[in-house]
Write a protein that holds these residues in place. Structure first.
Motif, PDB file in Angstrom:
ATOM      1  N   VAL A  30      35.452 113.856  61.897  1.00 55.62           N
ATOM      2  CA  VAL A  30      34.985 114.414  63.334  1.00 55.62           C
ATOM      3  C   VAL A  30      33.703 114.681  63.176  1.00 55.62           C
ATOM      4  O   VAL A  30      33.473 115.766  62.182  1.00 55.62           O
ATOM      5  N   VAL A  31      32.659 114.233  63.751  1.00 53.20           N
ATOM      6  CA  VAL A  31      31.332 114.965  63.733  1.00 53.20           C
ATOM      7  C   VAL A  31      31.121 115.406  65.282  1.00 53.20           C
ATOM      8  O   VAL A  31      30.941 114.723  66.258  1.00 53.20           O
ATOM      9  N   GLY A  40      42.788 106.710  65.549  1.00 52.99           N
ATOM     10  CA  GLY A  40      42.714 106.529  64.110  1.00 52.99           C
ATOM     11  C   GLY A  40      41.336 106.380  63.685  1.00 52.99           C
ATOM     12  O   GLY A  40      41.007 106.577  62.517  1.00 52.99           O
ATOM     13  N   ARG A  41      40.423 106.169  64.655  1.00 50.63           N
ATOM     14  CA  ARG A  41      39.024 106.152  64.284  1.00 50.63           C
ATOM     15  C   ARG A  41      38.149 107.583  64.095  1.00 50.63           C
ATOM     16  O   ARG A  41      38.738 108.539  64.846  1.00 50.63           O
ATOM     17  N   VAL A  62      38.151 117.346  71.448  1.00 51.50           N
ATOM     18  CA  VAL A  62      39.012 116.217  70.692  1.00 51.50           C
ATOM     19  C   VAL A  62      38.504 114.838  71.338  1.00 51.50           C
ATOM     20  O   VAL A  62      38.691 114.706  72.650  1.00 51.50           O
ATOM     21  N   ASN A  63      38.261 113.833  70.494  1.00 53.26           N
ATOM     22  CA  ASN A  63      37.732 112.672  70.825  1.00 53.26           C
ATOM     23  C   ASN A  63      36.683 112.750  72.168  1.00 53.26           C
ATOM     24  O   ASN A  63      36.501 112.068  73.039  1.00 53.26           O
ATOM     25  N   LEU A 113      41.967 118.036  63.331  1.00 52.16           N
ATOM     26  CA  LEU A 113      41.683 116.839  63.055  1.00 52.16           C
ATOM     27  C   LEU A 113      42.778 115.725  63.418  1.00 52.16           C
ATOM     28  O   LEU A 113      42.208 114.730  63.777  1.00 52.16           O
ATOM     29  N   ALA A 114      43.989 116.043  63.255  1.00 52.66           N
ATOM     30  CA  ALA A 114      45.187 115.056  63.525  1.00 52.66           C
ATOM     31  C   ALA A 114      44.946 114.739  65.068  1.00 52.66           C
ATOM     32  O   ALA A 114      45.286 113.683  65.395  1.00 52.66           O
ATOM     33  N   ALA A 115      44.788 115.667  65.898  1.00 57.20           N
ATOM     34  CA  ALA A 115      44.762 115.646  67.285  1.00 57.20           C
ATOM     35  C   ALA A 115      43.626 114.583  67.686  1.00 57.20           C
ATOM     36  O   ALA A 115      43.591 113.832  68.507  1.00 57.20           O
ATOM     37  N   ASN A 116      42.420 114.571  66.914  1.00 56.94           N
ATOM     38  CA  ASN A 116      41.159 113.860  67.124  1.00 56.94           C
ATOM     39  C   ASN A 116      41.499 112.394  66.945  1.00 56.94           C
ATOM     40  O   ASN A 116      41.136 111.574  67.447  1.00 56.94           O
ATOM     41  N   LEU A 117      42.345 112.124  65.576  1.00 55.07           N
ATOM     42  CA  LEU A 117      42.403 110.810  65.229  1.00 55.07           C
ATOM     43  C   LEU A 117      43.534 110.234  66.103  1.00 55.07           C
ATOM     44  O   LEU A 117      43.503 109.169  66.269  1.00 55.07           O
TER      45      LEU A 117
END
Length: 269
Positions: A232-233, A214-215, A30-31, A205-209
């Motif tokens: 996410v890549v 938001g990026r 995540v991020n 995906l929401a956790a990452n953003l």
């Protein structure tokens, strides 16, 4: 307080397949930080770190969990099938050895992270089991007469309740929380921040953003020649020129073939 922590990292992550066929859900980033490391970081914030104070259980793709954790925590490897949340804690009873236990799901994303566990511990009576919850009228687990509160990935249990659990497939919700709730013994601690359990592609995906502001998130060693929107890549993956990813996770599948999982659960290989 005589306290330890168990990080529950043994599950298959079925709802997040096929991503969890590549790596266990606790190691999904995540991020660009594995979920497991975020969990260990929250525990360190309340003074719990190292193999004497923190244990991690593993089953699905356990070799990856073991290699990633190393000496940072005590490791409990379960042969398939996984023992579940209650069974996993019970399997560590000799290591817990009379202490109260914070049990954390390794796939939980909480923000602000530093506020979650202090809220769970504050003014605890040392007896009643506690669970961290967030408002969720659609997927509520707790609350009367209407279920409007959802489990937020962390609980606190006294030794006398841990001692009664059995090291066999079972869940804390059934073995401990529901019976305690029925007699008014369960403590519900509301978390005022953001929680995602990262169990589905949409929530992951929401956790990452949320974590990135938001990026789109690009992992180390990834190559992006196309365009990304809310995506996410994973490390080492490739987005070719002319490709446009929207609300998606890109990973590298078996044989080096690009794997794309969309927020709505669609998969493209």
């Amino acid at each position: 307080m005589n306290l330890c922590a168990v990080v529950l990292a043994a599950g298959e992550g079925r709802r997040l397949r096929p991503l969890t066929a590549l790596r266990p859900k606790p190691l999904c980033p995540v991020n660009n930080v594995p979920l497991l490391d975020l969990t260990l970081g929250r525990l360190a914030e309340v003074g719990l770190a190292g193999p004497d104070q923190v244990a991690v259980n593993a089953c699905h793709l356990a070799d990856q969990i073991v290699a990633h954790v190393g000496t940072r925590a005590h490791l409990s490897v379960e042969p398939p099938p996984a023992l579940g949340t209650a069974g996993g804690v019970a399997n560590l009873r000799d290591w817990i050895a009379g202490r109260a236990v914070i049990a954390c799901n390794a796939d939980g994303y909480l923000s602000p992270a530093a506020a979650a566990l202090p809220a769970l511990l504050a003014d605890w009576d040392g007896d009643r089991p506690r669970v961290l919850v967030v408002p969720d009228a659609e997927r509520g687990d707790f609350g009367t007469p209407r279920r409007t509160l959802r489990f937020a990935g962390a609980s606190l249990t006294a030794w006398q309740d841990v001692a009664g659990l059995k090291p066999e497939p079972c869940e804390l919700s059934l073995e401990l929380w529901r019976p305690a709730e029925a007699v008014g013994r369960l403590g519900l601690v509301r978390f005022g921040g953001t929680f995602f359990d990262c169990g589905t592609p949409g929530d992951y995906l929401a956790a990452n953003l949320h974590a990135s502001g938001g990026r789109s998130v690009v992992g180390a060693g990834a190559t992006v020649a196309g365009t990304l929107t809310r995506s996410v890549v994973w490390p080492g993956a490739t987005v070719a020129a002319g490709e446009r990813l929207v609300d998606a996770v890109r990973a590298t599948g078996p044989g080096g073939v690009p794997l794309t999982v969309y927020a709505d659960g669609r998969v493209r290989q």
